[in-house]
Design an enzyme around this catalytic site. Structure first.
Site, short mmCIF file in Angstrom:
data_model
loop_
_atom_site.label_atom_id
_atom_site.label_comp_id
_atom_site.label_asym_id
_atom_site.label_seq_id
_atom_site.Cartn_x
_atom_site.Cartn_y
_atom_site.Cartn_z
CG HIS A 306 -2.04 0.94 1.12
ND1 HIS A 306 -1.95 2.39 1.36
CD2 HIS A 306 -3.20 0.60 0.89
CE1 HIS A 306 -2.97 2.72 1.21
NE2 HIS A 306 -3.96 1.90 0.79
CG ASP A 363 -8.40 -4.41 -2.86
OD1 ASP A 363 -9.58 -4.35 -2.56
OD2 ASP A 363 -7.86 -3.42 -3.21
N1 CMC Z 1 4.09 -7.55 -4.66
C1 CMC Z 1 5.39 -7.58 -4.83
N2 CMC Z 1 6.23 -6.47 -4.96
C2 CMC Z 1 5.46 -5.50 -4.15
C3 CMC Z 1 4.16 -5.21 -4.10
C4 CMC Z 1 3.53 -6.37 -4.63
N3 CMC Z 1 1.98 -6.53 -4.28
N4 CMC Z 1 3.78 -3.90 -3.87
C5 CMC Z 1 4.91 -3.14 -3.82
N5 CMC Z 1 6.21 -4.07 -3.85
C6 CMC Z 1 7.43 -3.76 -4.29
C7 CMC Z 1 7.70 -2.85 -5.40
O1 CMC Z 1 8.08 -3.51 -6.47
C8 CMC Z 1 8.81 -1.67 -4.98
O2 CMC Z 1 9.96 -2.86 -4.91
P1 CMC Z 1 11.33 -1.85 -5.12
O3 CMC Z 1 11.56 -0.98 -4.05
O4 CMC Z 1 12.58 -3.05 -5.07
O5 CMC Z 1 11.17 -1.20 -6.32
C9 CMC Z 1 8.33 -1.69 -3.60
O6 CMC Z 1 7.61 -2.73 -3.12
C10 CMC Z 1 7.54 -0.40 -3.39
O7 CMC Z 1 6.57 -0.40 -4.49
P2 CMC Z 1 5.84 0.72 -5.05
O8 CMC Z 1 5.18 0.34 -6.28
O9 CMC Z 1 6.94 1.69 -5.37
O10 CMC Z 1 5.00 1.33 -4.07
P3 CMC Z 1 3.38 2.28 -4.47
O11 CMC Z 1 3.32 2.93 -3.37
O12 CMC Z 1 3.60 2.93 -5.57
O13 CMC Z 1 2.52 1.17 -4.85
C11 CMC Z 1 0.52 -0.21 -4.68
C12 CMC Z 1 1.44 0.79 -3.87
C13 CMC Z 1 -0.73 -0.58 -3.75
C14 CMC Z 1 0.03 0.20 -6.05
C15 CMC Z 1 1.40 -1.66 -4.75
O14 CMC Z 1 1.77 -2.03 -3.46
C16 CMC Z 1 0.67 -2.84 -5.61
O15 CMC Z 1 0.86 -2.76 -6.88
N6 CMC Z 1 0.08 -3.65 -4.86
C17 CMC Z 1 -0.73 -4.77 -5.67
C18 CMC Z 1 -1.97 -4.17 -6.05
C19 CMC Z 1 -3.05 -3.98 -4.85
O16 CMC Z 1 -3.11 -4.80 -4.03
N7 CMC Z 1 -3.75 -2.80 -4.80
C20 CMC Z 1 -4.85 -2.52 -3.71
C21 CMC Z 1 -4.15 -1.23 -2.85
S1 CMC Z 1 -5.24 -1.21 -1.47
C22 CMC Z 1 -7.02 -0.77 -1.95
C23 CMC Z 1 -6.85 0.24 -3.09
O17 CMC Z 1 -6.19 1.38 -3.05
O18 CMC Z 1 -8.08 0.23 -3.79
#
Ligand code: CMC
Length: 429
Positions: A306, A363
């Site tokens: 998140h 989720d």
């Molecule tokens: N699986 C594997 N690696 C992950 C995941 C994941 N679900 N989420 C983040 N990471 C890694 C990412 O690759 C990155 O690694 P590195 O630092 O080595 O590059 C690090 O963790 C930080 O991730 P980010 O993408 O920079 O973080 P963000 O704040 O931009 O993204 C997020 C947040 C929710 C989009 C992301 O965690 C994600 O894609 N999660 C899966 C989708 C999901 O479950 N979304 C629902 C969110 S909660 C409800 C809502 O908002 O509706």
């Protein structure tokens, strides 16, 4: 102690005001930065940018705290109906018993949709995703209810807010009925909000249908935990669209479109698809954890991580407890629940996830409950939208009432070509 901030750009130093919230969050106010220095701030993805002050929802991602109007979500989920929480979010205070009864009556009076809207549903392609239908039909409400579109008239705004809360379950259930070729079922207003939705989803004219109170209770809880989450992607969209003075239906329709993405609300659907994929692939959880860690693979663990929570998402905790409760009543009999628990266990002890503070989010377990209620997978994000409706409305209203309200219009740093001479078509190579 008064806080101040100084910024030096080249030889030019500016003092920037600091805004401190009621929970001691600190924001540096850069609104005059460009006029005093010519520079802007750059923050792709708004990772570090506060777009507004807000008195609706507080969340502390480090501690895993979520409160609506000051009340912990755990207490609201344990004690309130969804409409009570909607009232709280929109009006700022919990309703008295009389106010709640009046509010419930008001919502009941608006559950039906214009008969012509029913015809809309025949025009969508079979198999159309219900989020596309929901976004389209909610946007189209503006064409059916022109008497509530004046954004400067508080009564008209109030009417459109009531219409949205009341009609969204009806539209959502119609989208489902249309997709399975069953007749659209009218709302039954003696039922309360969640039971009425389940009735429209699952009853057929040919048979008697009794709503299971456990199902209505589980749905009520899910809607409450989804009801608001401060400046997330869809809520920011609603505020941004509304900042142009677009009407509430148009603004919310845009929010629904934003919610549909798999990185946002669409993650609940993507998460169950992922759990099913793992099940069909022999339930080898570690294989998928490894895939998520592999930077050469774009697979992510859906329902994990998140932007704000760097701790267990408090909503996931509440939903997991509800799953356990339904399980003890024999209502969850789903192999994906076991896979989800295993996946959580493996991921939470794995260095990659621990270092990056990636925990299950809202989720991760919600789909297990939706499935236990018989909700088809493509409807999961639609239920998220139903839950988020009061939050979107509350934010839209707060945005409208803000004394500093301006059209939202970010700036950019241009990185394209500098001026060049036009080349006529015949001379282009
Ligand atoms: N699986 C594997 N690696 C992950 C995941 C994941 N679900 N989420 C983040 N990471 C890694 C990412 O690759 C990155 O690694 P590195 O630092 O080595 O590059 C690090 O963790 C930080 O991730 P980010 O993408 O920079 O973080 P963000 O704040 O931009 O993204 C997020 C947040 C929710 C989009 C992301 O965690 C994600 O894609 N999660 C899966 C989708 C999901 O479950 N979304 C629902 C969110 S909660 C409800 C809502 O908002 O509706």
């Amino acid at each position: 102690m008064a806080l101040g901030a100084k910024l030096k750009i080249g030889d030019h130093e500016v003092e920037l005001p600091v805004v401190v919230g009621t929970e001691d969050e600190v924001g540096v106010d850069v609104s005059a930065l460009r006029s005093s220095t010519g520079a802007i701030t750059l923050d792709e993805g708004f990772v570090n940018t506060g777009s507004t002050t807000s008195a609706i929802t507080y969340l502390d991602g480090e501690k895993g705290i979520l409160r609506y109007r000051g009340y912990p979500v755990e207490q609201l989920a344990a004690n309130c109906s969804f409409l009570e929480v909607s009232y709280l979010l929109i009006h700022g205070e919990l309703p008295t018993a009389a106010q709640l009864a009046e509010y419930q009556d008001l919502i009941r009076q608006h559950t039906m949709v214009h008969e012509s809207i029913r015809k809309f549903f025949d025009g969508f392609m079979p198999g159309a995703h219900p989020m596309a239908i929901l976004s389209a039909v909610v946007g189209a409400l503006a064409s059916f209810y022109p008497d509530s579109l004046d954004v400067n008239d508080p009564f008209q705004v109030h009417v459109s807010a009531v219409r949205l809360l009341a009609k969204t379950p009806t539209i959502a259930a119609y989208a489902h009925k249309e997709s399975i070729g069953q007749p659209l079922v009218y709302p039954k207003n003696k039922l309360e909000y969640c039971a009425n939705f389940l009735h429209m989803m699952f009853s057929v004219p040919a048979e008697e249908y009794e709503v299971d109170p456990d199902d209505a209770e589980a749905l009520n809880l899910l809607l409450i935990v989804h009801a608001d989450h401060e400046q997330n992607c869809s809520t920011s969209t609603v505020r941004m669209v509304g900042s142009s003075d677009a009407n509430l239906f148009a603004s919310i329709s845009a929010g629904i479109a934003a919610l549909s993405g798999p990185l946002h609300g669409g993650a609940n659907e993507a998460c169950v698809n992922m759990l099913e994929r793992i099940r069909k692939d022999g339930s080898n959880v570690s294989k998928y954890v490894d895939m998520a860690k592999d930077k050469a693979n774009n697979f992510r663990l859906m329902g994990f991580g998140h932007r704000v929570y760097k701790n267990y998402d408090p909503r996931a905790k509440i939903i997991k407890a509800a799953c356990d409760k339904l399980l003890s009543k024999g209502k969850v009999n789903d192999p994906i629940f076991e896979i989800a628990q295993k996946l959580e266990e493996v991921a939470l002890t794995d260095g990659y996830f621990v270092e990056r503070k990636l925990y299950p989010n809202v989720d991760f377990y919600s789909g297990v409950i939706y499935r236990a209620l018989g909700i088809p997978i493509e409807m999961f994000t639609v239920l998220f939208a139903m839950g988020r409706m009061p939050g979107w409305i509350a934010h839209w209203l707060e945005m409208r009432k803000s004394p500093g309200k301006k059209i939202n219009r970010p700036r950019q740093i241009y990185t394209g070509p500098t001026e060049r001479e036009f080349v006529p078509l015949a001379k282009r190579k």
